[in-house]
Design an enzyme around this catalytic site. Structure first.
Site, PDB file in Angstrom:
ATOM      1  N   ASN A  11       0.871  -1.180   0.000  1.00  0.00           N
ATOM      2  CA  ASN A  11       0.000   0.000   0.000  1.00  0.00           C
ATOM      3  C   ASN A  11       0.907   1.229   0.000  1.00  0.00           C
ATOM      4  O   ASN A  11       1.522   1.547   1.019  1.00  0.00           O
ATOM      5  CB  ASN A  11      -0.887  -0.030   1.253  1.00  0.00           C
ATOM      6  N   LYS A  13       0.027   4.235  -0.181  1.00  0.00           N
ATOM      7  CA  LYS A  13      -0.613   5.396   0.451  1.00  0.00           C
ATOM      8  C   LYS A  13      -0.436   6.628  -0.460  1.00  0.00           C
ATOM      9  O   LYS A  13      -0.445   6.470  -1.672  1.00  0.00           O
ATOM     10  CB  LYS A  13      -0.064   5.604   1.872  1.00  0.00           C
ATOM     11  N   HIS A  94      -9.378   1.340   5.088  1.00  0.00           N
ATOM     12  CA  HIS A  94      -8.102   1.518   5.798  1.00  0.00           C
ATOM     13  C   HIS A  94      -8.316   2.470   6.972  1.00  0.00           C
ATOM     14  O   HIS A  94      -9.095   3.421   6.874  1.00  0.00           O
ATOM     15  CB  HIS A  94      -7.040   2.066   4.834  1.00  0.00           C
ATOM     16  N   GLU A  96      -6.629   4.821   8.036  1.00  0.00           N
ATOM     17  CA  GLU A  96      -6.351   6.235   7.731  1.00  0.00           C
ATOM     18  C   GLU A  96      -7.569   6.887   7.079  1.00  0.00           C
ATOM     19  O   GLU A  96      -7.868   8.052   7.332  1.00  0.00           O
ATOM     20  CB  GLU A  96      -5.095   6.336   6.852  1.00  0.00           C
ATOM     21  N   GLU A 164      -5.027  -4.676  10.819  1.00  0.00           N
ATOM     22  CA  GLU A 164      -3.965  -3.677  10.964  1.00  0.00           C
ATOM     23  C   GLU A 164      -4.187  -2.895  12.259  1.00  0.00           C
ATOM     24  O   GLU A 164      -4.953  -1.912  12.263  1.00  0.00           O
ATOM     25  CB  GLU A 164      -3.982  -2.697   9.787  1.00  0.00           C
ATOM     26  N   GLY A 170       3.130   2.275  10.686  1.00  0.00           N
ATOM     27  CA  GLY A 170       4.118   3.336  10.496  1.00  0.00           C
ATOM     28  C   GLY A 170       4.907   3.677  11.744  1.00  0.00           C
ATOM     29  O   GLY A 170       5.581   4.709  11.795  1.00  0.00           O
ATOM     30  N   SER A 209       3.867  -2.182  10.275  1.00  0.00           N
ATOM     31  CA  SER A 209       5.324  -2.281  10.442  1.00  0.00           C
ATOM     32  C   SER A 209       5.886  -3.647  10.034  1.00  0.00           C
ATOM     33  O   SER A 209       6.810  -4.157  10.677  1.00  0.00           O
ATOM     34  CB  SER A 209       5.735  -1.922  11.880  1.00  0.00           C
TER      35      SER A 209
HETATM   36  O1  13P Z   1      -1.059   0.758   6.918  1.00  0.00           O
HETATM   37  C1  13P Z   1      -0.319  -0.107   6.498  1.00  0.00           C
HETATM   38  C2  13P Z   1      -0.600  -0.817   5.246  1.00  0.00           C
HETATM   39  O2  13P Z   1      -1.887  -0.568   4.808  1.00  0.00           O
HETATM   40  C3  13P Z   1       0.919  -0.470   7.224  1.00  0.00           C
HETATM   41  O3  13P Z   1       1.830   0.562   7.075  1.00  0.00           O
HETATM   42  P1  13P Z   1       3.354   0.334   7.541  1.00  0.00           P
HETATM   43  O4  13P Z   1       3.813  -0.971   6.926  1.00  0.00           O
HETATM   44  O5  13P Z   1       4.092   1.526   6.994  1.00  0.00           O
HETATM   45  O6  13P Z   1       3.333   0.254   9.039  1.00  0.00           O
END
Ligand code: 13P
Length: 249
Positions: A11, A13, A94, A96, A164, A170, A209
């Site tokens: 992803n 983002k 997601h 976010e 997640e 992150g 992560s």
């Molecule tokens: O949100 C994520 C994937 O959708 C995970 O992000 P990270 O791997 O950067 O922690």
């Protein structure tokens, strides 16, 4: 050996550029070598058709889709549009987007239903906040998200669930294998309760992560059928070892 093939989805983002698509050729080469693993990259909308044109067998996906096929929805993109651009999958719900765009479980479910109806592999995300976990309600929160966000999985597209935990995204702080095992078992039980035998075949990804250093131990956990990878999917150097770890499982 699980009956479910591993799926490793990146992803990007709100990251990436035309120049960054150069990473795709090495990722696609690694995906071709990893015979038992499905590999996908979800770049921003603007890069989907360019990425699909140079994907070399790699599945290209989106990070969201609208619940309607077309209409007066300024700034949105529908599942048929994604397909026409060359997407074979999409992420929905997601954390976010649930936070930034205030997406509810009902909206996520409608988006997932639209994507599945149009034959897209659809990764529905769930996960608790740090406060939820500290208060001992992680399982309750994720169960409620599953009840509200998962559509009827019947349709041409495959439904996939991604767990997640928000506090692991992150942050460099991945969940422990014990926490992942417990939550993925809970999700599997929910899927079987709601969808019967079919629930046993639905893939459950872990995200938060994931990197080369922890991928193998996460993939060894029961009911971890792959990963949804953020930061470490942006370069072949970091993403390829994750694909290779899945191939060795
Ligand atoms: O949100 C994520 C994937 O959708 C995970 O992000 P990270 O791997 O950067 O922690």
């Amino acid at each position: 050996m699980s009956v479910r093939r591993k799926l490793i989805a990146g992803n990007w983002k709100m990251n990436g550029s035309r120049a960054q698509l150069a990473e795709l050729s090495a990722i696609a080469a690694a995906a071709r070598e990893a015979a038992g693993v499905d590999v996908a990259i979800c770049p921003p909308f603007t890069l989907i058709s360019l990425a699909a044109a140079r994907a070399g067998g790699l599945a290209i996906g989106a990070q969201d889709c609208h619940q309607s096929d077309s209409g007066a929805h300024t700034g949105n993109v529908s599942a048929p549009m994604l397909k026409e651009a060359g997407a074979r999958l999409t992420i929905v719900g997601h954390s976010e987007r649930r936070a930034d765009q205030h997406e509810s479980d009902a909206l996520v479910s409608a988006k997932a239903q639209a994507a599945i109806r149009h034959g897209l592999r659809t990764i529905v995300c769930v996960g608790e906040s740090e406060a939820d976990r500290a208060a001992g309600r992680a399982g309750k929160v994720v169960s409620a998200q599953l009840s509200g966000s998962l559509p009827d999985p019947e349709g041409d597209g495959e439904m996939v669930v991604a767990y997640e935990p928000i506090w692991a995204i992150g942050t460099g702080k991945s969940a422990t294998t014990a926490d992942v095992a417990e939550m993925h078992a809970l999700i599997r039980a929910h899927l079987i309760d709601n969808f019967g035998d079919r629930g046993g075949r639905i893939r459950i990804l872990y995200g938060g992560s994931v990197k080369a250093e922890n991928a193998a131990e996460l993939f060894a956990v029961d009911n971890v059928d792959g990963a949804l990878v953020g930061g470490a999917s942006l370069t072949a150097e970091q993403f390829v070892p994750i694909i290779q770890a899945a191939a060795r499982c």
